[in-house]
Design a protein around this motif. Structure first.
Motif, PDB file in Angstrom:
ATOM      1  N   TRP A 145      36.170  68.153  62.897  1.00  0.00           N
ATOM      2  CA  TRP A 145      37.445  67.644  62.400  1.00  0.00           C
ATOM      3  C   TRP A 145      38.593  68.188  63.254  1.00  0.00           C
ATOM      4  O   TRP A 145      39.491  67.450  63.656  1.00  0.00           O
ATOM      5  N   GLU A 146      38.564  69.485  63.526  1.00  0.00           N
ATOM      6  CA  GLU A 146      39.613  70.117  64.333  1.00  0.00           C
ATOM      7  C   GLU A 146      39.664  69.505  65.736  1.00  0.00           C
ATOM      8  O   GLU A 146      40.744  69.251  66.275  1.00  0.00           O
ATOM      9  N   HIS A 158      46.330  68.090  58.324  1.00  0.00           N
ATOM     10  CA  HIS A 158      46.744  69.322  57.653  1.00  0.00           C
ATOM     11  C   HIS A 158      45.687  69.724  56.622  1.00  0.00           C
ATOM     12  O   HIS A 158      44.753  68.981  56.360  1.00  0.00           O
ATOM     13  N   VAL A 159      45.877  70.898  56.031  1.00  0.00           N
ATOM     14  CA  VAL A 159      44.982  71.388  54.976  1.00  0.00           C
ATOM     15  C   VAL A 159      45.690  71.214  53.643  1.00  0.00           C
ATOM     16  O   VAL A 159      46.853  71.601  53.485  1.00  0.00           O
ATOM     17  N   ARG A 160      44.982  70.624  52.681  1.00  0.00           N
ATOM     18  CA  ARG A 160      45.546  70.478  51.337  1.00  0.00           C
ATOM     19  C   ARG A 160      44.692  71.248  50.339  1.00  0.00           C
ATOM     20  O   ARG A 160      43.564  71.603  50.628  1.00  0.00           O
ATOM     21  N   PHE A 161      45.261  71.484  49.185  1.00  0.00           N
ATOM     22  CA  PHE A 161      44.633  72.285  48.119  1.00  0.00           C
ATOM     23  C   PHE A 161      44.294  73.688  48.626  1.00  0.00           C
ATOM     24  O   PHE A 161      43.254  74.246  48.301  1.00  0.00           O
ATOM     25  N   LYS A 162      45.183  74.259  49.431  1.00  0.00           N
ATOM     26  CA  LYS A 162      44.948  75.596  49.998  1.00  0.00           C
ATOM     27  C   LYS A 162      44.672  76.606  48.899  1.00  0.00           C
ATOM     28  O   LYS A 162      45.398  76.685  47.924  1.00  0.00           O
ATOM     29  N   ALA A 215      40.659  69.928  54.922  1.00  0.00           N
ATOM     30  CA  ALA A 215      41.498  69.445  56.007  1.00  0.00           C
ATOM     31  C   ALA A 215      41.422  67.920  55.949  1.00  0.00           C
ATOM     32  O   ALA A 215      40.350  67.362  55.715  1.00  0.00           O
ATOM     33  N   THR A 216      42.556  67.249  56.133  1.00  0.00           N
ATOM     34  CA  THR A 216      42.576  65.793  56.030  1.00  0.00           C
ATOM     35  C   THR A 216      43.575  65.191  57.000  1.00  0.00           C
ATOM     36  O   THR A 216      44.527  65.849  57.424  1.00  0.00           O
ATOM     37  N   PHE A 219      35.734  70.046  54.656  1.00  0.00           N
ATOM     38  CA  PHE A 219      35.910  70.998  53.560  1.00  0.00           C
ATOM     39  C   PHE A 219      35.704  72.424  54.024  1.00  0.00           C
ATOM     40  O   PHE A 219      34.820  72.698  54.838  1.00  0.00           O
ATOM     41  N   LYS A 220      36.512  73.319  53.474  1.00  0.00           N
ATOM     42  CA  LYS A 220      36.323  74.745  53.739  1.00  0.00           C
ATOM     43  C   LYS A 220      34.918  75.131  53.278  1.00  0.00           C
ATOM     44  O   LYS A 220      34.216  75.873  53.950  1.00  0.00           O
TER      45      LYS A 220
END
Length: 102
Positions: free
Chosen positions: A46-47, A65-69, A76-77, A93-94
């Motif tokens: 993804w990166e 960006h990353v959401r729901f940190k 990441a989405t 996903f993390k």
């Protein structure tokens, strides 16, 4: 046209009158396209994809960006549009084990 989309087959037809990014829902501060197709990648891929698209000057509906940190579903989405106006989401996903966790 058939596409190999990260090991998944997509059959696409050019039909501008039937497709496109028309409505959104609020998700963690973003206006996420309601109608979209998503692919889940390993974080490293993804990166790399996000960097490649940014370097190419890709226009995004939602910037990478990353959401729901710090939350269960941290991810990441990024969203972009295909040539017919359909929204595509790429995310990672993390913790992939939390893919459908709430």
């Amino acid at each position: 046209m058939d596409f190999d989309f990260y090991g998944h087959q997509i059959v696409a037809h050019l039909a501008p009158g039937e497709a496109g990014h028309k409505s959104t829902n609020a998700v963690d501060g973003d206006n996420v396209p309601v109608r979209h197709f998503g692919a889940i990648l390993p974080m490293r891929e993804w990166e790399q994809l996000a960097a490649k698209l940014k370097a190419a000057g890709q226009e995004f509906v939602i910037e990478p960006h990353v959401r729901f940190k710090g939350e269960v579903g941290e991810q990441a989405t990024m969203f972009l549009l295909d040539p017919c106006g359909n929204a595509l989401e790429f995310k990672a996903f993390k913790d992939i084990g939390r893919l459908f966790a709430k």
